[in-house]
Scaffold this active site. Structure first.
Site, PDB file in Angstrom:
ATOM      1  N   LYS A  10     -53.205  18.857 -56.333  1.00 52.31           N
ATOM      2  CA  LYS A  10     -52.562  19.610 -57.159  1.00 52.31           C
ATOM      3  C   LYS A  10     -53.257  21.089 -58.250  1.00 52.31           C
ATOM      4  O   LYS A  10     -54.018  22.041 -57.158  1.00 52.31           O
ATOM      5  CB  LYS A  10     -54.107  18.923 -58.490  1.00 52.31           C
ATOM      6  CG  LYS A  10     -53.907  17.188 -58.399  1.00 52.31           C
ATOM      7  CD  LYS A  10     -54.429  17.171 -59.780  1.00 52.31           C
ATOM      8  CE  LYS A  10     -54.075  15.305 -59.201  1.00 52.31           C
ATOM      9  NZ  LYS A  10     -54.957  14.794 -61.304  1.00 52.31           N
ATOM     10  N   TYR A  50     -46.377  10.358 -64.717  1.00 53.79           N
ATOM     11  CA  TYR A  50     -47.536   9.903 -65.414  1.00 53.79           C
ATOM     12  C   TYR A  50     -47.246   8.407 -65.563  1.00 53.79           C
ATOM     13  O   TYR A  50     -48.126   8.846 -66.728  1.00 53.79           O
ATOM     14  CB  TYR A  50     -48.488  10.859 -65.455  1.00 53.79           C
ATOM     15  CG  TYR A  50     -49.069  11.850 -64.157  1.00 53.79           C
ATOM     16  CD1 TYR A  50     -49.841  10.742 -63.698  1.00 53.79           C
ATOM     17  CD2 TYR A  50     -49.094  13.019 -63.778  1.00 53.79           C
ATOM     18  CE1 TYR A  50     -51.421  11.315 -62.344  1.00 53.79           C
ATOM     19  CE2 TYR A  50     -50.109  13.897 -62.707  1.00 53.79           C
ATOM     20  CZ  TYR A  50     -51.179  12.730 -62.271  1.00 53.79           C
ATOM     21  OH  TYR A  50     -52.017  13.469 -61.613  1.00 53.79           O
ATOM     22  N   ASN A 113     -59.054  17.383 -61.004  1.00 47.12           N
ATOM     23  CA  ASN A 113     -59.388  16.983 -60.282  1.00 47.12           C
ATOM     24  C   ASN A 113     -59.433  17.637 -58.440  1.00 47.12           C
ATOM     25  O   ASN A 113     -59.424  16.388 -57.786  1.00 47.12           O
ATOM     26  CB  ASN A 113     -60.140  15.385 -60.439  1.00 47.12           C
ATOM     27  CG  ASN A 113     -58.688  14.857 -60.858  1.00 47.12           C
ATOM     28  OD1 ASN A 113     -57.991  15.299 -60.646  1.00 47.12           O
ATOM     29  ND2 ASN A 113     -58.734  13.865 -61.396  1.00 47.12           N
ATOM     30  N   HIS A 116     -54.662  13.941 -56.216  1.00 45.66           N
ATOM     31  CA  HIS A 116     -53.681  12.570 -56.505  1.00 45.66           C
ATOM     32  C   HIS A 116     -53.385  11.773 -55.228  1.00 45.66           C
ATOM     33  O   HIS A 116     -53.394  12.440 -54.514  1.00 45.66           O
ATOM     34  CB  HIS A 116     -52.417  12.751 -57.264  1.00 45.66           C
ATOM     35  CG  HIS A 116     -51.707  10.970 -56.948  1.00 45.66           C
ATOM     36  ND1 HIS A 116     -52.296  10.676 -58.551  1.00 45.66           N
ATOM     37  CD2 HIS A 116     -51.308  10.397 -56.768  1.00 45.66           C
ATOM     38  CE1 HIS A 116     -50.988   9.538 -58.397  1.00 45.66           C
ATOM     39  NE2 HIS A 116     -50.667   9.518 -56.973  1.00 45.66           N
ATOM     40  N   GLU A 127     -43.815   6.075 -55.469  1.00 50.05           N
ATOM     41  CA  GLU A 127     -43.831   7.759 -55.151  1.00 50.05           C
ATOM     42  C   GLU A 127     -43.473   8.342 -54.388  1.00 50.05           C
ATOM     43  O   GLU A 127     -42.578   9.259 -54.190  1.00 50.05           O
ATOM     44  CB  GLU A 127     -46.241   7.712 -55.223  1.00 50.05           C
ATOM     45  CG  GLU A 127     -46.530   7.497 -56.888  1.00 50.05           C
ATOM     46  CD  GLU A 127     -47.546   6.898 -56.726  1.00 50.05           C
ATOM     47  OE1 GLU A 127     -48.660   7.114 -58.013  1.00 50.05           O
ATOM     48  OE2 GLU A 127     -48.333   7.888 -55.873  1.00 50.05           O
TER      49      GLU A 127
HETATM   50  P1  ADP Z   1     -57.170   8.819 -60.084  1.00 46.29           P
HETATM   51  O1  ADP Z   1     -56.051   9.950 -59.702  1.00 46.29           O
HETATM   52  O2  ADP Z   1     -58.391   8.489 -59.995  1.00 46.29           O
HETATM   53  O3  ADP Z   1     -56.039   7.418 -60.145  1.00 46.29           O
HETATM   54  P2  ADP Z   1     -56.676   8.078 -63.154  1.00 46.29           P
HETATM   55  O4  ADP Z   1     -54.851   7.470 -62.686  1.00 46.29           O
HETATM   56  O5  ADP Z   1     -57.279   7.112 -64.505  1.00 46.29           O
HETATM   57  O6  ADP Z   1     -57.617   8.781 -62.080  1.00 46.29           O
HETATM   58  O7  ADP Z   1     -55.573   9.447 -64.330  1.00 46.29           O
HETATM   59  C1  ADP Z   1     -54.229   9.990 -63.253  1.00 46.29           C
HETATM   60  C2  ADP Z   1     -55.233  11.803 -63.838  1.00 46.29           C
HETATM   61  O8  ADP Z   1     -55.138  11.808 -65.508  1.00 46.29           O
HETATM   62  C3  ADP Z   1     -56.616  11.789 -63.027  1.00 46.29           C
HETATM   63  O9  ADP Z   1     -56.684  12.270 -61.547  1.00 46.29           O
HETATM   64  C4  ADP Z   1     -56.788  13.177 -64.031  1.00 46.29           C
HETATM   65  O10 ADP Z   1     -56.205  14.261 -63.526  1.00 46.29           O
HETATM   66  C5  ADP Z   1     -56.439  12.381 -65.296  1.00 46.29           C
HETATM   67  N1  ADP Z   1     -56.652  11.696 -66.315  1.00 46.29           N
HETATM   68  C6  ADP Z   1     -57.729  10.858 -65.971  1.00 46.29           C
HETATM   69  N2  ADP Z   1     -59.075  11.019 -66.973  1.00 46.29           N
HETATM   70  C7  ADP Z   1     -58.833  12.174 -67.822  1.00 46.29           C
HETATM   71  C8  ADP Z   1     -59.615  12.184 -68.834  1.00 46.29           C
HETATM   72  N3  ADP Z   1     -60.255  11.717 -69.161  1.00 46.29           N
HETATM   73  N4  ADP Z   1     -59.708  13.825 -69.401  1.00 46.29           N
HETATM   74  C9  ADP Z   1     -58.763  14.314 -69.032  1.00 46.29           C
HETATM   75  N5  ADP Z   1     -57.867  13.958 -67.655  1.00 46.29           N
HETATM   76  C10 ADP Z   1     -58.122  12.734 -67.839  1.00 46.29           C
HETATM   77 MG    MG Z   2     -54.421   6.864 -60.527  1.00 48.67          MG
END
Ligand code: ADP
Ligand code: MG
Length: 139
Positions: A10, A50, A113, A116, A127
């Protein structure tokens, strides 16, 4: 079983020149990078990617973050690649991520974070198809 998963390094990570360090963790875990390309995601690409999160409060911020700088899109291959990559990525929120995981090592916060990874083999196929042609994946 050998399978493929989709990964994104990212913007928060590419901005800090962490592509190589993240790839070292991926390869160290036994996953092979069988396709990789650096792109600047368009708003349309990020929104499509997304779409499952479009009702979530962070959707707008997520699209904005993902288009704020280049990303590296990747196809990873290996034994149970989808679950294995989720394991080495660590929890979504880096505060909850286990030691040694990519998010524990590098993530800034839950929104930024660093990586992905697909959450199912089915979604991995969808994807991968959004960003790669079959001919560009060399396993
Ligand atoms: P993951 O990437 O671990 O699969 P999710 O699919 O739940 O997590 O969420 C997609 C992405 O959305 C996350 O990687 C993060 O970048 C963002 N995200 C998720 N929860 C939050 C939050 N509470 N606040 C801000 N961004 C979030
Ligand atoms: Mg996810």
């Amino acid at each position: 079983m050998t399978e493929r998963t989709f990964s994104i390094i990212k913007p928060d990570a590419t901005r800090r020149n962490l592509t190589g360090k993240i790839n070292a963790v991926i390869e160290g875990a036994g996953l092979r990078i069988v396709a990789q390309r650096r792109i600047h995601m368009t708003e349309a690409q990020a929104k499509t990617f997304y779409e499952v999160h479009k009702e979530r409060p962070f959707y707008g911020e997520l699209v904005e973050t993902m288009t704020s700088a280049p990303v590296v899109v990747q196809v990873l291959e290996g034994d149970n690649a989808m679950a294995r990559y989720r394991e080495i990525m660590g929890a979504t929120n880096p505060e909850q991520a286990a030691d040694g995981t990519i998010r524990k090592l590098f993530a800034l916060n839950v929104g930024e974070n660093s990586v992905h990874g697909s959450d199912s083999v089915e979604n991995a196929k969808i994807e991968i198809a959004q960003f790669f042609k079959d001919a560009d994946i060399v396993g």
